[in-house]
Write an enzyme that holds these catalytic residues in place. Structure first.
Site, PDB file in Angstrom:
ATOM      1  N   LYS A   1       0.876  -1.182   0.000  1.00  0.00           N
ATOM      2  CA  LYS A   1       0.000   0.000   0.000  1.00  0.00           C
ATOM      3  C   LYS A   1       0.910   1.229   0.000  1.00  0.00           C
ATOM      4  O   LYS A   1       1.448   1.622   1.027  1.00  0.00           O
ATOM      5  CB  LYS A   1      -0.896   0.060   1.239  1.00  0.00           C
ATOM      6  CG  LYS A   1      -1.956   1.166   1.090  1.00  0.00           C
ATOM      7  CD  LYS A   1      -2.435   1.748   2.385  1.00  0.00           C
ATOM      8  CE  LYS A   1      -1.534   2.807   2.929  1.00  0.00           C
ATOM      9  NZ  LYS A   1      -1.370   4.024   2.092  1.00  0.00           N
TER      10      LYS A   1
ATOM     11  N   GLY B   1      -4.720   3.139  -1.069  1.00  0.00           N
ATOM     12  CA  GLY B   1      -5.646   3.419   0.016  1.00  0.00           C
ATOM     13  C   GLY B   1      -5.022   4.350   1.021  1.00  0.00           C
ATOM     14  O   GLY B   1      -3.843   4.725   0.898  1.00  0.00           O
ATOM     15  N   ASP B   2      -5.801   4.709   2.025  1.00  0.00           N
ATOM     16  CA  ASP B   2      -5.262   5.579   3.065  1.00  0.00           C
ATOM     17  C   ASP B   2      -4.930   4.774   4.313  1.00  0.00           C
ATOM     18  O   ASP B   2      -5.142   3.550   4.362  1.00  0.00           O
ATOM     19  CB  ASP B   2      -6.226   6.738   3.370  1.00  0.00           C
ATOM     20  CG  ASP B   2      -7.632   6.248   3.684  1.00  0.00           C
ATOM     21  OD1 ASP B   2      -7.776   5.053   4.027  1.00  0.00           O
ATOM     22  OD2 ASP B   2      -8.582   7.059   3.591  1.00  0.00           O
ATOM     23  N   GLY B   3      -4.399   5.463   5.308  1.00  0.00           N
ATOM     24  CA  GLY B   3      -3.948   4.779   6.516  1.00  0.00           C
ATOM     25  C   GLY B   3      -5.081   4.158   7.309  1.00  0.00           C
ATOM     26  O   GLY B   3      -4.997   2.997   7.727  1.00  0.00           O
TER      27      GLY B   3
ATOM     28  N   GLY C   1      -7.923   3.237   6.272  1.00  0.00           N
ATOM     29  CA  GLY C   1      -8.582   2.172   5.513  1.00  0.00           C
ATOM     30  C   GLY C   1      -7.642   0.997   5.286  1.00  0.00           C
ATOM     31  O   GLY C   1      -7.416   0.173   6.176  1.00  0.00           O
ATOM     32  N   VAL C   2      -7.071   0.933   4.086  1.00  0.00           N
ATOM     33  CA  VAL C   2      -6.241  -0.217   3.711  1.00  0.00           C
ATOM     34  C   VAL C   2      -5.074  -0.407   4.688  1.00  0.00           C
ATOM     35  O   VAL C   2      -4.717  -1.538   5.042  1.00  0.00           O
ATOM     36  CB  VAL C   2      -5.739  -0.073   2.256  1.00  0.00           C
ATOM     37  CG1 VAL C   2      -4.824  -1.228   1.883  1.00  0.00           C
ATOM     38  CG2 VAL C   2      -6.917  -0.006   1.288  1.00  0.00           C
ATOM     39  N   GLY C   3      -4.478   0.712   5.158  1.00  0.00           N
ATOM     40  CA  GLY C   3      -3.347   0.596   6.095  1.00  0.00           C
ATOM     41  C   GLY C   3      -3.736  -0.211   7.327  1.00  0.00           C
ATOM     42  O   GLY C   3      -3.044  -1.157   7.731  1.00  0.00           O
TER      43      GLY C   3
ATOM     44  N   GLU D   1      10.377   1.990  10.178  1.00  0.00           N
ATOM     45  CA  GLU D   1      11.345   3.055   9.836  1.00  0.00           C
ATOM     46  C   GLU D   1      10.590   4.364  10.012  1.00  0.00           C
ATOM     47  O   GLU D   1       9.707   4.673   9.213  1.00  0.00           O
ATOM     48  CB  GLU D   1      11.783   2.947   8.365  1.00  0.00           C
ATOM     49  CG  GLU D   1      12.612   1.750   8.012  1.00  0.00           C
ATOM     50  CD  GLU D   1      14.055   1.879   8.423  1.00  0.00           C
ATOM     51  OE1 GLU D   1      14.390   2.786   9.223  1.00  0.00           O
ATOM     52  OE2 GLU D   1      14.854   1.064   7.959  1.00  0.00           O
TER      53      GLU D   1
ATOM     54  N   CYS E   1      13.867  11.607   6.371  1.00  0.00           N
ATOM     55  CA  CYS E   1      13.881  11.233   7.787  1.00  0.00           C
ATOM     56  C   CYS E   1      15.288  11.325   8.366  1.00  0.00           C
ATOM     57  O   CYS E   1      15.459  11.564   9.555  1.00  0.00           O
ATOM     58  CB  CYS E   1      13.347   9.822   7.940  1.00  0.00           C
ATOM     59  SG  CYS E   1      14.069   8.713   6.733  1.00  0.00           S
TER      60      CYS E   1
ATOM     61  N   GLU F   1      10.388  17.112  14.486  1.00  0.00           N
ATOM     62  CA  GLU F   1      10.743  16.847  13.101  1.00  0.00           C
ATOM     63  C   GLU F   1       9.911  17.790  12.228  1.00  0.00           C
ATOM     64  O   GLU F   1       8.681  17.709  12.227  1.00  0.00           O
ATOM     65  CB  GLU F   1      10.439  15.387  12.748  1.00  0.00           C
ATOM     66  CG  GLU F   1      10.895  15.045  11.357  1.00  0.00           C
ATOM     67  CD  GLU F   1      10.550  13.622  10.942  1.00  0.00           C
ATOM     68  OE1 GLU F   1       9.395  13.223  11.131  1.00  0.00           O
ATOM     69  OE2 GLU F   1      11.438  12.933  10.416  1.00  0.00           O
TER      70      GLU F   1
HETATM   71  P1  NAD Z   1       2.562   8.849   7.360  1.00  0.00           P
HETATM   72  O1  NAD Z   1       2.928   8.066   8.538  1.00  0.00           O
HETATM   73  O2  NAD Z   1       1.448   9.786   7.477  1.00  0.00           O
HETATM   74  O3  NAD Z   1       2.204   7.891   6.140  1.00  0.00           O
HETATM   75  C1  NAD Z   1       3.058   6.858   5.714  1.00  0.00           C
HETATM   76  C2  NAD Z   1       2.239   5.728   5.170  1.00  0.00           C
HETATM   77  O4  NAD Z   1       1.492   5.158   6.231  1.00  0.00           O
HETATM   78  C3  NAD Z   1       1.212   6.126   4.116  1.00  0.00           C
HETATM   79  O5  NAD Z   1       1.127   5.076   3.171  1.00  0.00           O
HETATM   80  C4  NAD Z   1      -0.074   6.242   4.913  1.00  0.00           C
HETATM   81  O6  NAD Z   1      -1.211   6.028   4.150  1.00  0.00           O
HETATM   82  C5  NAD Z   1       0.106   5.135   5.928  1.00  0.00           C
HETATM   83  N1  NAD Z   1      -0.589   5.303   7.184  1.00  0.00           N
HETATM   84  C6  NAD Z   1      -0.880   6.461   7.838  1.00  0.00           C
HETATM   85  N2  NAD Z   1      -1.528   6.178   8.981  1.00  0.00           N
HETATM   86  C7  NAD Z   1      -1.641   4.825   9.064  1.00  0.00           C
HETATM   87  C8  NAD Z   1      -2.219   3.933  10.010  1.00  0.00           C
HETATM   88  N3  NAD Z   1      -2.816   4.381  11.122  1.00  0.00           N
HETATM   89  N4  NAD Z   1      -2.168   2.608   9.760  1.00  0.00           N
HETATM   90  C9  NAD Z   1      -1.560   2.125   8.657  1.00  0.00           C
HETATM   91  N5  NAD Z   1      -1.017   2.928   7.716  1.00  0.00           N
HETATM   92  C10 NAD Z   1      -1.038   4.267   7.929  1.00  0.00           C
HETATM   93  O7  NAD Z   1       3.921   9.529   6.910  1.00  0.00           O
HETATM   94  P2  NAD Z   1       4.194  10.434   5.660  1.00  0.00           P
HETATM   95  O8  NAD Z   1       3.669  11.778   5.997  1.00  0.00           O
HETATM   96  O9  NAD Z   1       3.754   9.792   4.393  1.00  0.00           O
HETATM   97  O10 NAD Z   1       5.804  10.414   5.618  1.00  0.00           O
HETATM   98  C11 NAD Z   1       6.581  11.252   6.352  1.00  0.00           C
HETATM   99  C12 NAD Z   1       7.133  10.571   7.581  1.00  0.00           C
HETATM  100  O11 NAD Z   1       7.861   9.399   7.228  1.00  0.00           O
HETATM  101  C13 NAD Z   1       8.122  11.419   8.317  1.00  0.00           C
HETATM  102  O12 NAD Z   1       7.847  11.402   9.701  1.00  0.00           O
HETATM  103  C14 NAD Z   1       9.455  10.765   8.036  1.00  0.00           C
HETATM  104  O13 NAD Z   1      10.453  11.017   8.972  1.00  0.00           O
HETATM  105  C15 NAD Z   1       9.106   9.360   7.916  1.00  0.00           C
HETATM  106  N6  NAD Z   1      10.093   8.631   7.112  1.00  0.00           N
HETATM  107  C16 NAD Z   1      10.913   7.728   7.713  1.00  0.00           C
HETATM  108  C17 NAD Z   1      11.870   7.065   6.992  1.00  0.00           C
HETATM  109  C18 NAD Z   1      12.778   6.062   7.632  1.00  0.00           C
HETATM  110  O14 NAD Z   1      13.281   5.219   6.920  1.00  0.00           O
HETATM  111  N7  NAD Z   1      13.025   6.108   8.897  1.00  0.00           N
HETATM  112  C19 NAD Z   1      11.978   7.272   5.643  1.00  0.00           C
HETATM  113  C20 NAD Z   1      11.133   8.195   5.051  1.00  0.00           C
HETATM  114  C21 NAD Z   1      10.166   8.850   5.810  1.00  0.00           C
END
Ligand code: NAD
Length: 478
Positions: free
Chosen positions: A174, A205-207, A209-211, A249, A282, A382
């Site tokens: 996803k 999908g979004d978090g 939902g599919v997440g 991560e 990140c 961050e």
């Molecule tokens: P996010 O956590 O909002 O979303 C990331 C993914 O998770 C998306 O696919 C989203 O749909 C899904 N998601 C969101 N909530 C969820 C839930 N409750 N259950 C399951 N899935 C869910 O993050 P973002 O805004 O897309 O990315 C930025 C963040 O990612 C920053 O905090 C950054 O530091 C971090 N990041 C970390 C690394 C690493 O390797 N450590 C690398 C890149 C980005």
């Protein structure tokens, strides 16, 4: 307008069970550039069922055949690199040259490193001397759910899909709903390479939902997630009931310790690194700690470097930085810049609002705060935008204490001509990675953190191991 409503399930492009359109916004123009569909329970169920059915066959496929397939994927990825660069540039705003070199390049680098790691990966080996008949086998974890963010789309997708394939896992990806186009293209590459039906599946999908459906699904054995610390916690809780392996991560707040004996380019390099990808990494070095005797000169160089950093649309060639990904990130960053000012940090460059010559698009001014103190918000949160916080330090102990005073622990940086000091700090800094004197991670090095940065280890040998269960066998016939 690109229309990409279908999902990739069981080797075919299929329409969503209950179509729910979602616009993908071009962050350079704030206009929709594509429309995708967000998946629902029925789509997730179909994808997981396909992955489950494909598991026995794929897990039993000899590792050399799995490797040959990944080599084919690598060939296609290289041959279709320009399309991938265009997709990422459009969906998340990376300037096209950055998209070509770094965004696409990160994927190539990871796939190549995985191929190398797989060539001598020991899928089964003796436990060791004095234990006849005792073997260690590396078995695929099973069906895995892969959830990725938007900031380095192919970096993260290749770090998950490729080792999962090599390990013999089947999967449901996803991708981020903000940046789905690159993953849809990647699914085409996998299809064309001949990945067997059901081994790789993609549902947008979004978090919530599919997440969440993936995180709670009883047939999914592991979630590999990259994204925010907030979502990492939610996934860990959601996955607890089914006792999945959860590999995270997450975010970071990297410190860059610059000593007076650092090389001349250390400060400018640190600023540019912080601003790369519009600060949306990140592992960005977002806290610059400078030894006091070098401080005044350092902030002068930092200011000049920020002022020389151009900002512009993703479609333009050049070394400028692009917009940040979306309106909510833009507003969050603006709020944090305002907070920095309100809390008394000295605004050295940039500041609130867009750069003067840009009146639309999520463009942020390259911003530097000097004379920060460890308690300030800009030193702790961050920001995920082109915003750097600088402060002076007097002793190595003080610098180490400040660097480690964060719940995050992804990458820290040291710039010093003193080798003994570098080696001392490399061990004492609390983070999964330490990069010194501008030298980036070696090929196949594990990427990952500690604490609130999550504890996954992705890339190379460690990245393949993450998708394996270690099996201990005794009585093995010689
Ligand atoms: P996010 O956590 O909002 O979303 C990331 C993914 O998770 C998306 O696919 C989203 O749909 C899904 N998601 C969101 N909530 C969820 C839930 N409750 N259950 C399951 N899935 C869910 O993050 P973002 O805004 O897309 O990315 C930025 C963040 O990612 C920053 O905090 C950054 O530091 C971090 N990041 C970390 C690394 C690493 O390797 N450590 C690398 C890149 C980005």
């Amino acid at each position: 307008m690109i229309e990409k409503r279908d999902f990739y399930i069981n080797g075919q492009w299929v329409a969503p069970a209950a179509p729910r359109d979602c616009a993908v916004i071009d962050p350079s123009t704030e206009e929709p550039c594509a429309v995708i569909s967000l998946g629902d329970v029925a789509d997730t169920e179909a994808a997981v069922a396909a992955a489950k059915a494909a598991l026995p066959g794929w897990a039993a496929t000899p590792p050399a055949e799995r490797l040959a397939l990944v080599e084919k994927i690598y060939e296609i990825y290289q041959a279709r690199a320009e399309e991938m660069a265009q997709a990422m540039s459009l969906e998340m705003g990376a300037p096209i040259d950055l998209a070509r070199e770094s965004q696409v390049g990160a994927g190539s680098w990871h796939i190549a490193n995985f191929i190398k790691a797989a060539q001598d990966f020991q899928w089964i080996r003796p436990l060791g001397d004095g234990t006849p008949g005792a073997m260690i086998a590396m078995e695929p974890v099973g069906v895995v759910g892969l959830i990725t963010p938007w900031n380095w789309p192919m970096n993260q997708v290749t770090l998950k899909v490729i080792p999962a394939l090599l390990a013999g896992c089947t999967m449901v990806l996803k991708p981020s709903e903000e940046a789905p186009l690159s993953s849809l293209l990647f699914a085409e590459y996998l299809h064309d390479a001949g990945v067997p039906a059901g081994v790789f599946n993609l549902v947008n999908g979004d978090g919530v939902g599919v997440g969440t459906q993936l995180s709670t699904h009883p047939d999914i054995e592991m979630i590999s997630f990259t994204g925010s610390t907030r979502a990492g916690k939610a996934i860990s809780k959601a996955a607890a009931e089914t006792l999945k392996r959860v590999c995270l991560e997450l975010g970071g707040k990297g410190a860059n310790l610059i000593f007076a004996d650092a090389d001349d380019k250390a400060v400018a390099r640190g600023v540019r690194h912080c601003f790369q990808n519009s600060g949306q990494s990140c592992n960005a070095p977002t806290r610059m700690l400078v030894e006091r005797s070098a401080y005044e000169r350092a902030i002068e160089i930092a200011r000049e470097t920020a002022e020389a950093t151009k900002v512009g649309p993703a479609s333009l060639p050049g070394k400028h930085i692009g917009p940040v990904v979306n309106k909510s990130q833009y507003e969050k960053i603006q709020g944090l810049i305002e907070t920095g000012i309100a809390e008394g940090a000295r605004l050295l460059a940039g500041g609130p609002g867009r750069p003067e010559d840009l009146n639309r698009g999520f463009f942020v001014r390259p911003t530097i705060f000097a004379d920060c103190t460890p308690d300030m918000t800009v030193m702790n949160e961050e920001i995920f935008g082109p915003v750097l916080a600088i402060m002076p330090f007097d002793t190595e102990e003080e610098a180490l204490r400040i660097a480690n005073a964060t719940p995050y622990g992804l990458t820290n940086y040291v710039q010093s001509g003193d080798g003994a000091r570098r080696n001392r700090l490399a061990r004492a800094l609390r983070s999964g990675m330490v990069e010194m004197n501008g030298q980036s991670r070696g090929a196949g090095a594990p990427f990952g953190g500690v604490g609130a940065s999550g504890r996954a280890r992705e890339g190379g040998h460690w990245g393949i191991e993450e998708f394996c269960d270690v099996k201990s066998i005794s009585g093995w016939a010689e």
